[in-house]
Design a protein around this motif. Structure first.
Motif, PDB file in Angstrom:
ATOM      1  N   ILE A 163     -69.739 -24.104  73.563  1.00 42.17           N
ATOM      2  CA  ILE A 163     -71.032 -24.714  73.223  1.00 42.17           C
ATOM      3  C   ILE A 163     -71.671 -25.337  74.460  1.00 42.17           C
ATOM      4  N   MET A 164     -70.847 -25.961  75.312  1.00 41.24           N
ATOM      5  CA  MET A 164     -71.361 -26.599  76.526  1.00 41.24           C
ATOM      6  C   MET A 164     -71.634 -25.596  77.648  1.00 41.24           C
ATOM      7  N   LEU A 165     -71.078 -24.395  77.536  1.00 40.88           N
ATOM      8  CA  LEU A 165     -71.119 -23.430  78.639  1.00 40.88           C
ATOM      9  C   LEU A 165     -72.533 -23.031  79.077  1.00 40.88           C
ATOM     10  N   PRO A 166     -73.474 -22.712  78.168  1.00 39.93           N
ATOM     11  CA  PRO A 166     -74.811 -22.298  78.638  1.00 39.93           C
ATOM     12  C   PRO A 166     -75.472 -23.343  79.536  1.00 39.93           C
ATOM     13  N   ALA A 167     -75.396 -24.627  79.139  1.00 39.42           N
ATOM     14  CA  ALA A 167     -75.989 -25.684  79.965  1.00 39.42           C
ATOM     15  C   ALA A 167     -75.281 -25.782  81.318  1.00 39.42           C
ATOM     16  N   ALA A 168     -73.952 -25.588  81.313  1.00 42.86           N
ATOM     17  CA  ALA A 168     -73.188 -25.644  82.561  1.00 42.86           C
ATOM     18  C   ALA A 168     -73.592 -24.519  83.503  1.00 42.86           C
ATOM     19  N   LEU A 169     -73.743 -23.304  82.962  1.00 40.62           N
ATOM     20  CA  LEU A 169     -74.116 -22.154  83.795  1.00 40.62           C
ATOM     21  C   LEU A 169     -75.536 -22.300  84.342  1.00 40.62           C
ATOM     22  N   ILE A 170     -76.445 -22.811  83.507  1.00 37.78           N
ATOM     23  CA  ILE A 170     -77.825 -23.014  83.960  1.00 37.78           C
ATOM     24  C   ILE A 170     -77.855 -24.023  85.119  1.00 37.78           C
ATOM     25  N   TYR A 171     -77.064 -25.097  84.973  1.00 37.20           N
ATOM     26  CA  TYR A 171     -77.039 -26.111  86.029  1.00 37.20           C
ATOM     27  C   TYR A 171     -76.433 -25.557  87.316  1.00 37.20           C
ATOM     28  N   LEU A 172     -75.359 -24.761  87.206  1.00 37.75           N
ATOM     29  CA  LEU A 172     -74.753 -24.162  88.394  1.00 37.75           C
ATOM     30  C   LEU A 172     -75.728 -23.202  89.075  1.00 37.75           C
ATOM     31  N   PHE A 173     -76.471 -22.435  88.271  1.00 36.92           N
ATOM     32  CA  PHE A 173     -77.467 -21.506  88.818  1.00 36.92           C
ATOM     33  C   PHE A 173     -78.566 -22.288  89.549  1.00 36.92           C
ATOM     34  N   TRP A 174     -78.992 -23.425  88.958  1.00 36.56           N
ATOM     35  CA  TRP A 174     -80.019 -24.252  89.586  1.00 36.56           C
ATOM     36  C   TRP A 174     -79.524 -24.830  90.915  1.00 36.56           C
TER      37      TRP A 174
END
Length: 308
Positions: free
Chosen positions: A196-207
């Motif tokens: 559940i937390m993964l999409p936000a984590a990936l978006i932040y890493l991409f940013w």
């Protein structure tokens, strides 16, 4: 039952108990030593550490779920909207707990994290009273009052709350309260929470990567390996705890849970040189006294109930 069967049964119980102790020592020992791990990641922002904790926990726990053949259980949970909604809530709460802990370690506030986890059992009985209508016995009230006095002391005399300790204690308390009401096993629940937390984590890493501020793969191989190890740091203690909980009584587990904040406390004072001034000592002393009362009262009540 024959004498031989009784002997075999007793030996089996003793073996289970010893195994449970070792698993509990491993779980609480690792939890207590986690500040050492996060201290090695100085230079990486708390948010990036959190995202890697989520990302690599998903990878490690997913492999564990597949090899332990728990995938059907995970799929069954996902198909139940009520359970999924509950895990969305717990995912948000535990992410706050993780981020606060990581930030506090980097800011040399390890003593406050220790205080938070010493307070956690007392916060749990407070939440049980509020949300589960559990009735407190007189000594439990006294224990809660002493803990409240410790917090009030810092607020009144020093004009500041030990907010790191309070956030850790209450976030983990609410997390435990919700997970108690959600009928899912620890491993399946952790996988779904981290997914559940993964999409936000990936978006932040991409940013971070786009902004040229990503630490992973840009500092050293040692840092990269430590970030990948976040999955093991998160998951291994939980596995050991689950194994110990199957073999030990709740009373024994309750006593052993103080091992982790005790180790953290010792690390803060000895290894990292944090100052235990008089105000902190008074607050800690009141919390410790509350925990002694809480533990002894629980032990006495169980003993009394057994012979009633």
């Amino acid at each position: 039952m024959s004498q031989q069967s009784k002997t075999v049964h007793l030996e089996s119980q003793q073996t289970e108990f010893k195994q449970g102790l070792w698993f509990a020592l491993a779980a609480y020992g690792l939890w207590g030593l986690t500040p050492v791990y996060f201290k090695q990641l100085e230079g990486i922002t708390p948010f990036e550490v959190l995202t890697h904790r989520v990302l690599w926990s998903v990878v490690f726990v997913a492999l564990l779920v597949v090899f332990s053949r728990k995938l059907p259980a995970v799929i069954a949970i996902i198909r139940q909207p009520k359970l999924l909604l509950g895990l969305i809530c717990t995912a948000g709460i535990i992410s706050i707990n993780w981020l606060t802990f990581i930030w506090a370690i980097g800011e040399n506030r390890i003593l406050e994290t220790s205080l938070g986890y010493f307070m956690n059992p007392l916060v749990s009985i407070f939440l049980g009273m509020i949300f589960l209508s559990e009735r407190l016995r007189p000594l439990q009230w006294l224990a809660l009052s002493l803990a409240g006095l410790g917090v009030a002391y810092q607020l009144i005399l020093h004009g500041s709350l030990p907010w790191v300790a309070l956030v850790l204690a209450f976030s983990f308390g609410f997390y435990g309260l919700l997970r108690k009401k959600i009928p899912v096993d620890a491993i399946s629940g952790l996988l779904i929470e981290t997914v559940i937390m993964l999409p936000a984590a990936l978006i932040y890493l991409f940013w971070l990567a786009k902004a040229g501020e990503l630490g992973f793969a840009h500092i050293s191989l040692r840092i990269d390996l430590l970030l990948v190890a976040a999955g093991l740091v998160t998951s291994l203690p939980l596995l050991f705890f689950a194994a110990s909980a199957k073999r030990l009584s709740l009373t024994m587990i309750g006593f052993m849970q103080y091992l982790a904040p005790s180790i953290t406390f010792a690390l803060a004072v000895t290894l990292y040189g944090e100052t235990l001034d008089s105000s902190k000592l008074i607050t800690f002393s009141l919390i410790w006294l509350a925990l002694i009362l809480f533990s002894l009262e629980g032990f006495w009540f169980q003993k009394k109930s057994r012979f009633a």
